[in-house]
Design an enzyme around this catalytic site. Structure first.
Site, PDB file in Angstrom:
ATOM      1  CE1 TYR A  17      -3.624   2.578   0.720  1.00 39.83           C
ATOM      2  CE2 TYR A  17      -2.376   3.201   2.676  1.00 39.83           C
ATOM      3  CZ  TYR A  17      -3.403   3.442   1.785  1.00 39.83           C
ATOM      4  OH  TYR A  17      -4.207   4.540   1.952  1.00 39.83           O
ATOM      5  CG  ASP A  76       5.788   3.560   1.006  1.00 41.19           C
ATOM      6  OD1 ASP A  76       6.030   4.102   2.103  1.00 41.19           O
ATOM      7  OD2 ASP A  76       4.632   3.457   0.542  1.00 41.19           O
ATOM      8  CE  LYS A 104       1.262   4.624   8.146  1.00 44.73           C
ATOM      9  NZ  LYS A 104      -0.092   4.483   8.527  1.00 44.73           N
TER      10      LYS A 104
HETATM   11  C1  PLP Z   1       3.631   1.830   3.411  1.00 39.75           C
HETATM   12  C2  PLP Z   1       2.645   2.959   3.380  1.00 39.75           C
HETATM   13  N1  PLP Z   1       2.774   3.905   2.445  1.00 39.75           N
HETATM   14  C3  PLP Z   1       1.941   4.952   2.378  1.00 39.75           C
HETATM   15  C4  PLP Z   1       0.906   5.093   3.271  1.00 39.75           C
HETATM   16  C5  PLP Z   1      -0.019   6.273   3.185  1.00 39.75           C
HETATM   17  O1  PLP Z   1       0.295   7.161   4.206  1.00 39.75           O
HETATM   18  P1  PLP Z   1      -0.798   8.228   4.723  1.00 39.75           P
HETATM   19  O2  PLP Z   1      -1.865   7.448   5.388  1.00 39.75           O
HETATM   20  O3  PLP Z   1      -0.008   9.101   5.653  1.00 39.75           O
HETATM   21  O4  PLP Z   1      -1.258   8.961   3.534  1.00 39.75           O
HETATM   22  C6  PLP Z   1       0.738   4.142   4.275  1.00 39.75           C
HETATM   23  C7  PLP Z   1      -0.367   4.268   5.240  1.00 39.75           C
HETATM   24  O5  PLP Z   1      -0.698   3.366   5.968  1.00 39.75           O
HETATM   25  C8  PLP Z   1       1.616   3.029   4.320  1.00 39.75           C
HETATM   26  O6  PLP Z   1       1.476   2.070   5.234  1.00 39.75           O
END
Ligand code: PLP
Length: 439
Positions: free
Chosen positions: A143, A245, A273
């Protein structure tokens, strides 16, 4: 009177005024309704019915220092009288950027944003501008935020996922334009042979490989030895931008992220996060020649990027996590490993196919005979019903984990909390075993 009476009442009212009753679809999947929480402190949360939880959700990862961490709150408070948004640059923003270039291996330069979704968007745009190629490789089950162009094959059913070697790119939401699947090639995580073949055949179109270096969203699956190195080599060979990511793994797999933990440096990385212990800031970091795209026609905007408060929160989080040679990481790793080992032992004790895996600071619990999980389809074929029942039994007893099975560790857990959690797991498994025996 049920344990969740007031939460249910609140949810019924909330549904009238907040669409769906919550402000993110990823908050909906809660038992029996999204609980109404009224307070968080250190490792604990309290709901409106007065129930206390040891919290392993932590806002889906950010609260690595627990709820209301004093050094971060003090730093944020200091900014409140100075003003928030200057719509230019400020000294603390510069200092933080410099510090990040010392911490994050790939960071020659950084830019700030407010969410993981948005930081991934600018990373993808920079990568395409640099490589001059449009196709992105992503991995099944991973994700990268909820934006149209990357919200694909996040959780496809095994029926719609297509062949293992050539997964179908599956849109995840109604309302996405049909052509979103055209520029994204989906690959199985941890299978270098498959991805090498794909890349060698289509390298003239592939501009970037975007990967969660630890697959944290569907099982917590570490990269197989050599996998990240293999991606690095492929990207070098075929002039592809490698993007990590690290929205979850940033400041969690280590202060410098998974790239530091595994010793593989991507071209670009996205942190969010845990990097500000609960405040909304994200970071895109990377090679100067790629990041410099923003001075050469690559547009990145954002009214709330680099606010004084969120910059202060990030800086204070770094100071706290880096103190005493990273003592808090060592503590989280030790306690997390105790939990992983203890949960696996309890699974065996109750003769249930419970499996915990991950790293000390983040791990997963699933029910499966296929142990360990090595890619998305392993996770997807685990027993979802049993996982959700387990999580429900934990919640009834005051331990809160994510519905995906992911457990986030915070630095404020005491050894007593770990002990209480293992006792709770024991009791939850006993309840499940009895239920299964009754049929
Ligand atoms: C690996 C990863 N990338 C991107 C995101 C998206 O981040 P945000 O919720 O701050 O937009 C998340 C959210 O859970 C994530 O787990």
């Amino acid at each position: 009177m049920t344990r969740y009476e007031k939460s249910i009442e609140t949810h019924n009212l909330a549904r009238r005024y907040i669409s769906g009753g919550v402000s993110s679809n990823f908050r909906y999947h809660t038992i029996p309704v999204p609980l109404c929480f009224v307070r968080g402190k250190d490792a604990y949360l309290w709901d409106t019915d007065g129930n206390r939880y040891i919290d392993f959700v932590l806002g889906n990862g950010p609260a690595i220092l627990g709820h209301t961490p004093k050094p971060v709150l003090d730093a944020v408070r200091d900014t409140l009288d100075k003003g928030q948004a200057f719509t230019s640059v400020h000294p603390e923003e510069l200092a933080l950027a410099k510090r990040l270039t010392e911490i994050i291996p790939c960071a020659e330069e950084v830019r700030f944003d407010v969410s993981g979704t948005q930081a991934n968007q600018i990373a993808l745009r920079l990568a395409r501008a640099h490589s001059k190629k449009d196709t992105i490789i992503k991995f099944e089950g991973q994700y990268h935020g909820w934006a149209d162009n990357i919200l694909v094959s996040v959780g496809p059913s095994l029926n719609e996922a297509g062949p293992y070697n050539t997964p179908t790119t599956v849109a995840h939401s109604r309302g996405q334009p049909k052509n979103v699947v055209e520029n994204v090639l989906v690959q199985p995580f941890n299978d270098l042979a498959v991805i090498s073949q794909t890349v060698s055949k289509q390298s003239e179109h592939i501009g970037a490989i975007l990967v969660e270096p630890i697959a944290c969203n569907t099982g917590v699956i570490e990269p197989a030895p050599g996998f990240l190195e293999g991606l690095r080599n492929l990207c070098d060979q075929y002039k592809i931008v490698l993007i990590f990511d690290e929205v979850i793994t940033g400041f969690r797999a280590s202060l410098g992220g998974a790239q530091q933990r595994y010793g593989v440096t991507p071209d670009l990385a996205v942190f969010a996060k845990a990097c500000a212990a609960g405040f909304p800031i994200s970071i895109v970091a990377g090679k100067r020649e790629i990041m410099n795209g923003v001075t050469d026609g690559v547009i990145h905007g954002g009214t709330y990027n680099g606010l004084t408060s969120t910059v202060a929160a990030c800086a204070a989080t770094i100071t706290t996590l880096a103190a005493n040679n990273g003592a808090l990481f060592k503590k989280m790793e030790r306690q997390g490993t105790t939990l992983i080992d203890g949960i696996n032992t309890l699974g065996r004790k109750h003769n249930l196919p419970l499996h915990a895996q991950g790293i000390g600071t983040i791990f997963t619990t699933v029910f499966t005979e296929k142990q360990p999980l090595t890619h998305y389809r392993d996770y997807k074929s685990s027993d979802e019903g049993l996982r959700l029942r387990f999580i429900e039994e934990l919640q009834h007893r005051g331990v809160r984990t994510t519905s995906r099975g992911t457990w986030f560790m915070s630095s404020v857990l005491t050894d007593n909390d770990i002990h209480e959690t293992l006792n709770t797991v024991d009791a939850a498994l006993e309840a499940l075993k009895q239920e299964i025996a009754k049929g």
